[in-house]
Each structure stands twice: as C-alpha cells, then as structure tokens.
Motif scaffolding. Structure first.
Motif: not given
Length: 574
Positions: A111, A120-121, A124, A128, A143, A146, A149-150, A153, A162
């Motif tokens: 990641a 980023p996709a 994620l 997951s 976290q 994540r 990445a969020l 997006t 997170e």
C-alpha cells in the motif's frame, strides 16, 4: 489482426492475487526464531541489517516459509528506504502462502509503495484487509496509510475518520500533527456536510469528538453530547447530593485557587468577584467555599492544592496562571479534581477539566467567522505583544485549514505608525483580522480605507473593547465585528446585566468585565459539571459552554459590532 499486449506490473499482479485470496484458505508458516530475531532489528532502528538477514534466510527456505521471509525482507527494505529492492522481493513471493503477521507487513508495504506511485485505489485495495486484528506496531501506520489513500481519492471525511482511529496510538509531535491534519480535513467540508456526516457517526466513533469541536467552532449545534471515556473523563460527583431538576449539583466543599497576591492579583480580583456573584446569587444549597492564595507561582499553586485537599474539599476551581496549571497537571494523580482556569501544555488529567479565555480561541473564532461567510483572502494585523502574536498564529493556522489564505501579516506598534504601503502591497483582500486593542484599531481604520481594503469584512477579537468607551472616538470602529461576552448581549440567569454589575462593582467594568464573566462561568461549571458532560450547551456569561471528550470547556461567543461608536449585538451571527 494482432491482439494488444497487456503488461501487468508486479504490484498490480500481487494485488490481483490478493483479490483471489478472499475465498482461498491461506497456508500459514509461523515465524522461525531466525526470522523473529531479524525483525527485532527493525525495532532497534536497524532495518537494513534486518532486510539483509531476512533475504538471506529466504534463500534457504521453500514454500510458505520462503514467502514469509521475502515479505518481511521487503518490509525491512522499505523501512530502510530501498523501494527498488522491496518491489523486487514483493514480485517473488506467493501472497496466499503468507501467515497473518507477514501478510500484514506485506499489505502495508504494498500500500505505501502504491501511495508513492500515486495509486490510491491500489493502496486501498491492499488495506481493505485484514479481517484479523492489526498488529499493534502496525495499526496506526495502517490507518494513516488508509487516510492518505482516501484523501487522495477525495474522501476527506473518510480520511479524517481513519486518522482519528490512528490517533490513540500516536504520541508527541506525530500526535500533534495528526490532530492538525484531522482539523484540516474537516475544515474542507461545508457546514451541511459536516453536520450530516457527524450526526451519522456511531456512538464512540473516534472521529465524533473531533467533528463536534469543529461544529462548535462554527457556532453549530452538536448532534449529541460528546462521547466520554469512562476511564478518563467521567467526573466524580459521588459525594454530592442528587442533582436538581435543572441539573444543578454543586460540590459539598469547594476550594478556589487564585493568585490573590503577586503579579496576577489584578487579574484574579474580577475572577473572584464574578465567581462570588454567581455563588451568592444562587438561593439553593451551596457548598462551603474557601479561597486559597497561590501567589501566582507554580510552587504556590501546588502548595495551595495540597492545602485544599487536606481541608477535605471535593472540588477545586483554579489555578489561574498558565505555569500554575502546568504544575498541577504535572502531578501523577489528582486526588481531588480541578477546573483549571487556563490552558496547560497538556490535556486536563483524568476526571478534571480546563476552562480558559485563551488568545488562540479568539483567532480560531475569527477564522471560522470569516470562512463561514466565504471570505478567503485575509490581511492579519496584530499587536506586538504575546496576546497578539498567539491570536494571529492560531488564526493563520485555522484559516489555512479551512481553505483560506493569509495575504500579509503585520505586527503593529503603539502608536501604530504608517503601514499603508504594506497594506497596498498585500493584494486584494476580502477580509481583515484586527487582533488589536481599540486605540490601535482606531488608527488602523482610516489606513485600511485609504488602502482599499476597508470595505472587506473586518473582524476583531475580544481585545477590541480594551480602551474603548467613548462613542465620539469609537465611531472609527463602526462595522468591525468581534466576539463578545454573552452577558453584554443577552440576559444570563443568576447574573445582573453588564451595565448594572458595572455600576455595583468596579471589577465588572470595562476590560475587567470579561474576567468577571469568566469567574461567574467557573462557578456555574462547577455546579453543573455532571449535566454539562451529559447534555452540553450550558448558557454562561462568556457564551454557550460545552465540555468536550478531553475535558476542555469549549465556548460559542455572542457577536457584536460597533455602530455609531457603540457596541451593538449581531443577531444570528453564528
């Protein structure tokens, strides 16, 4: 016709393999002693040595054991800053063979490399998992990855969530930076989105208290009271008689620690008078009350605290000075809880609370006021003293977090002098912060007009009323908006109006009136602490009061402006 050649990167291939693992049982291989010993080198700050040992170990193994060693070696190379070697090893292993611990290190490495590649996709997709509990050493980092990445997006609320989950595992500067990042992410949301998504958070979601503080800073209501950690922020009221119907449940015996002598004695007097006004204005049961002098020093505060405890009090208000508060907070345990009257460098200890009129609060309030009215380009003018500098710094941080921009920051002397050239050089502003006293603001107002920025929204701080009072002079302040004490704007139960109190007590007049209102609220908080924690929204003299999940009293002020040289309340300003 030739079919196109599809090239799949090693990273993409590994993610595809991961996607197929959901329904495939994993072949697990526990860590060998050699593998465990090598991993310890990472904790000792020697990731390169760990990587070399793990990669060498992998060369002696086969099957699942080899894949585990390669995954851990890739993680170690990534820690050592060698992304190329980490990627190479990731492409050589079989993800479905990994044990739970090695799999988590593999997924996190995958990641973080995807994030470095601005994918980023894919990050994620790796993050997951896992279905099992995260390794404690990786939880916060997982976290935060994540969150990154969020955010990439466009899901800033999810990113903040997170980060909030990671917060408990952080300390020191990383924790401070993470808190600022959460505030910044929430600051990108419009009011409606922030309110609706905060309301949808489950009870005890780590983000809720952050979101609640953001709502209060914008003058918006909480969907529900702040979440409370029973171990740290519940308030012991067991010695008090049952609460009355309105939540009134004062202490049985109260001590108030104030610097009645020393350099802070002038500030302590209106605080004391305001507290006593609330105390004597209450006709129901009241505690025995004792004022103890701290002399305005840390040693004096600790001595006063010990005297209060020895006298058998069940609640303490004070101390007042910042150094005094830090000294009391520094105790390993506080046998009697306190309502400190200033902001310490640390959060209030378990079971205690902190209440302050800090300059930083004025800066945050001003920034939220301007951004709430879509003002984005601001000139900051502040006094050269500590109060002005602290206000300006907090304002700049919050306005930036909320998507605004400080075009120029000018520290002004007293008298102000000519700053018109600096104002013109700043560019076109739609807002101005005036973190100055009234005499300085009167000198600045015409300069702002001549520089072409007088028509923007001008917001002052609570300092704006210091040195005011003559309408024929204060007409220069007309149109400047500033946070005001609620009792200057509306009636407060148990307290005479500001005008009446000022006629009766010198300590309730002028600039001292703010500290008088502060003292009144300190009494009220001590008597309604349990209700404030459970329900929130206590109407006080300084504003509407809330108690957040960390023991901090938050305040929503009233807002006023000058009109004809006289302060006038602004309806529905929040």
């Amino acid at each position: 016709m030739n079919k196109p050649v599809v090239r799949i990167s090693a990273l993409s291939l590994s993610l595809l393999l991961l996607a197929g693992c959901a329904t495939t049982s994993l072949t697990s291989a526990p860590e060998s002693p050699a593998q465990s010993q090598a991993l310890l080198l990472i904790e000792q700050g020697r990731p390169r040595d760990a990587a070399m040992q793990l990669e060498s170990l992998a060369g002696t193994l086969r099957g699942a054991a080899r894949s585990n060693a390669l995954a851990d070696a890739a993680f170690a190379w990534h820690e050592a800053g060698d992304a190329t070697r980490a990627r190479s090893l990731l492409s050589q292993l079989q993800p479905r063979q990994l044990s739970a611990a090695s799999r988590q290190r593999y997924l996190l490495t995958t990641a973080e490399l995807a994030l470095a590649d601005k994918q980023p996709a894919q990050a994620l997709a790796a993050l997951s998992e896992p279905a099992t509990e995260l390794l404690p050493a990786l939880a916060s980092r997982w976290q935060l990855a994540r969150a990154a990445a969020l955010q990439a997006t466009g899901d800033n609320f999810g990113a903040a969530q997170e980060r909030a989950r990671a917060h408990v595992g952080l300390a020191g500067k990383p924790r401070t930076d993470n808190q600022a990042a959460i505030v910044g992410l929430l600051g990108t949301l419009d009011d409606a989105t922030l309110q609706s998504r905060a309301a949808a958070l489950a009870a005890n979601d780590p983000l809720y208290n952050f979101a609640g503080r953001a709502l209060i800073a914008r003058g918006m209501p909480l969907p529900r009271p702040f979440d409370r950690d029973a171990a740290s922020t519940q308030f012991d009221t067991s010695k008090r008689p049952p609460a009355m119907s309105d939540g009134y449940r004062p202490p049985v015996k109260l001590a108030v620690l104030l610097p009645l002598s020393g350099r802070l004695a002038t500030a302590a007097q209106p605080v004391r008078d305001g507290l006593l006004t609330g105390y004597y204005g209450e006709t129901r049961r009241k505690p025995e009350i004792d004022f103890i002098d701290t002399a305005g020093t840390p040693a004096g505060a600790l001595s006063a605290y010990d005297r209060a405890v020895a006298s058998g009090v069940d609640f303490i208000v004070g101390p007042l000075g910042r150094d005094e508060v830090d000294a009391v907070y520094g105790r390993a345990q506080l046998p009697v809880p306190v309502l400190a009257l200033n902001r310490g460098k640390d959060a209030p200890p378990a079971g205690s609370a902190g209440f302050s009129l800090a300059p930083e609060d004025d800066g945050v309030m001003a920034a939220e006021y301007l951004r709430g009215r879509e003002r984005a380009k601001v000139i900051v003018l502040h006094s050269s003293d500590d109060t002005g500098r602290r206000t300006a710094a907090a304002f700049a941080e919050r306005i930036t977090q909320r998507g605004g921009q400080v075009l120029a920051t000018v520290a002004v002397a007293d008298p102000v002098g000519d700053i018109s050239a600096r104002l013109r050089a700043a560019g076109q502003a739609d807002g101005v912060l005036l973190a100055v006293r009234a005499p300085q603001a009167r000198q600045l107002a015409p300069q702002l007009a001549l520089a072409g920025v007088g028509g923007g929204t001008r917001v002052g701080t609570s300092q704006l009323t210091v040195g005011s009072g003559k309408p024929e002079e204060d007409v220069a302040l007309d149109g400047i908006i500033y946070p005001n004490e609620a009792w200057n704007v509306r009636g407060v139960a148990g307290l005479p109006s500001a005008g009446t109190a000022g006629q009766m007590l010198p300590s309730a007049r002028g600039a001292a009136g703010r500290l008088f209102a502060f003292g009144f609220d300190a009494w009220k908080i001590s008597a309604y602490m349990e209700s404030l924690a459970a329900q929130g929204g206590l109407s006080g003299a300084t504003g509407t009061l809330y108690l957040d999940g960390g023991g901090n009293i938050l305040r929503v002020p009233a807002w006023s402006t000058f009109s004809g040289g006289r302060p006038m309340p602004i309806a529905n300003a929040n």
